[in-house]
Enzyme design. Structure first.
Site, PDB file in Angstrom:
ATOM      1  N   ALA A 241      -3.690   1.710  -0.230  1.00 55.54           N
ATOM      2  CA  ALA A 241      -5.143   1.591  -0.364  1.00 55.54           C
ATOM      3  C   ALA A 241      -5.740   0.559   0.586  1.00 55.54           C
ATOM      4  O   ALA A 241      -6.961   0.432   0.676  1.00 55.54           O
ATOM      5  CB  ALA A 241      -5.498   1.237  -1.805  1.00 55.54           C
ATOM      6  N   ASP A 242      -4.899  -0.176   1.297  1.00 55.13           N
ATOM      7  CA  ASP A 242      -5.381  -1.235   2.188  1.00 55.13           C
ATOM      8  C   ASP A 242      -6.046  -0.624   3.418  1.00 55.13           C
ATOM      9  O   ASP A 242      -5.429   0.159   4.152  1.00 55.13           O
ATOM     10  CB  ASP A 242      -4.218  -2.136   2.596  1.00 55.13           C
ATOM     11  CG  ASP A 242      -4.683  -3.345   3.386  1.00 55.13           C
ATOM     12  OD1 ASP A 242      -4.924  -4.392   2.765  1.00 55.13           O
ATOM     13  OD2 ASP A 242      -4.823  -3.237   4.618  1.00 55.13           O
ATOM     14  N   ILE A 243      -7.291  -1.004   3.653  1.00 54.94           N
ATOM     15  CA  ILE A 243      -8.059  -0.427   4.761  1.00 54.94           C
ATOM     16  C   ILE A 243      -7.444  -0.793   6.108  1.00 54.94           C
ATOM     17  O   ILE A 243      -7.432   0.012   7.046  1.00 54.94           O
ATOM     18  CB  ILE A 243      -9.530  -0.885   4.685  1.00 54.94           C
ATOM     19  CG1 ILE A 243     -10.185  -0.316   3.424  1.00 54.94           C
ATOM     20  CG2 ILE A 243     -10.303  -0.449   5.926  1.00 54.94           C
ATOM     21  CD1 ILE A 243     -11.591  -0.820   3.175  1.00 54.94           C
TER      22      ILE A 243
END
Length: 290
Positions: A241-243
């Site tokens: 989920a880390d951009i």
């Protein structure tokens, strides 16, 4: 004062480690001198100095401190923080056979450096949630400068006991949101009361730690993954989920859009069992101009 010379197996690129540490304004880093001052929290607060005197391929360090009686403890903590017990050569060799070969060659020997305490790691994770990096760092600085303390030019985070006694209104005065203030105080109260024991938690499996921490208000999977990676140094974490990781994969593989979670799963299969290093080097690839 005492000094201890430490030699480890290369590659280990201390300058690149310092470069990442220097992104946090609370860290006391001197890149030209190849030195960092490290706050040691337990059993009593003190400051250790780590200076590189070797090379990437033949890393050598001088650790120094003030109190001879705590020397063994300081050295043990420094080994953990800088992951000197992890052989990066085998990890690099693994990635040279994968699609991440180019960034592992560019950033060869970059270690996963741990946060200086488990509690400060969780504090940063909570403060940084859903904020841009600049304001998150500003907010963290305000918190530490207001409620922590300084020793030998190095800032220490306040203890969970001290944070547990704060009010939401006080943190709101530093520009914390209502919920973020409640989350930070609530977590600190659980730690201060002994309901959550971080040193004992550190001995558990990733799954057990996740199941324990997500029950805490304000702590979700992203926070736990960052705690496992930068608090405990677990080797196989991949926060999909880390951009930043999404952007790095998009750039590296020249995708038209950010990858889906299924696409990230497909890319990452060959990177196991070192997904944490894949994550770090992907971040690194978009933090620099290389």
């Amino acid at each position: 004062m005492w000094e201890q010379r430490v030699e480890i197996k290369g590659p280990y690129h201390f300058e690149l480690a310092l470069d990442r540490l220097a992104n946090d304004p609370l860290n006391h880093v001197d890149i030209p001198e190849r030195t960092v001052k490290v706050p040691i929290y337990e059993p009593e607060p003190e400051v250790a100095i780590v200076k590189a005197v070797g090379t990437v391929e033949e890393p050598v360090f001088i650790i120094s401190g003030r109190h001879a009686e705590t020397k063994a403890n300081v050295i043990k903590q420094i080994y953990h923080i800088f992951q000197w017990n992890i052989g990066l050569h085998a990890i690099s060799d693994h990635f040279y056979q994968t699609s991440l070969k180019s960034i592992f060659e560019t950033h060869r020997g970059t270690p996963i450096v741990q946060d200086f305490s488990l509690y400060s790691c969780l504090v940063k994770c909570i403060v940084h949630q859903q904020l841009n990096m600049k304001f998150a760092q500003t907010l963290t600085e305000r918190f530490v400068h207001t409620f922590g303390f300084e020793m030998d030019g190095v800032w220490f985070y306040p203890s969970p006991e001290k944070t547990a006694e704060l009010t939401v209104e006080v943190l709101r005065g530093l520009q914390f949101s209502q919920r973020k203030a409640e989350y930070l105080i609530g977590l600190s109260q659980l730690i201060a009361s002994g309901e959550i024991r971080l040193t004992e938690l550190a001995e558990k499996t990733d799954e057990d730690i996740l199941n324990t921490l997500v029950k805490v208000r304000g702590v979700g999977p992203w926070t736990v993954q960052n705690f496992l990676l930068f608090g405990l140094g677990r080797a196989n974490l991949f926060p999909k989920a880390d951009i930043g990781i999404q952007n790095a994969i998009k750039k590296l593989f020249q995708l038209d859009a950010k990858p889906t979670h299924d696409e990230m799963d497909d890319f990452s299969r060959e990177w196991e069992p070192y997904l944490s290093y894949a994550s770090l080097y992907l971040w690194r690839s978009i933090e620099t101009k290389d």
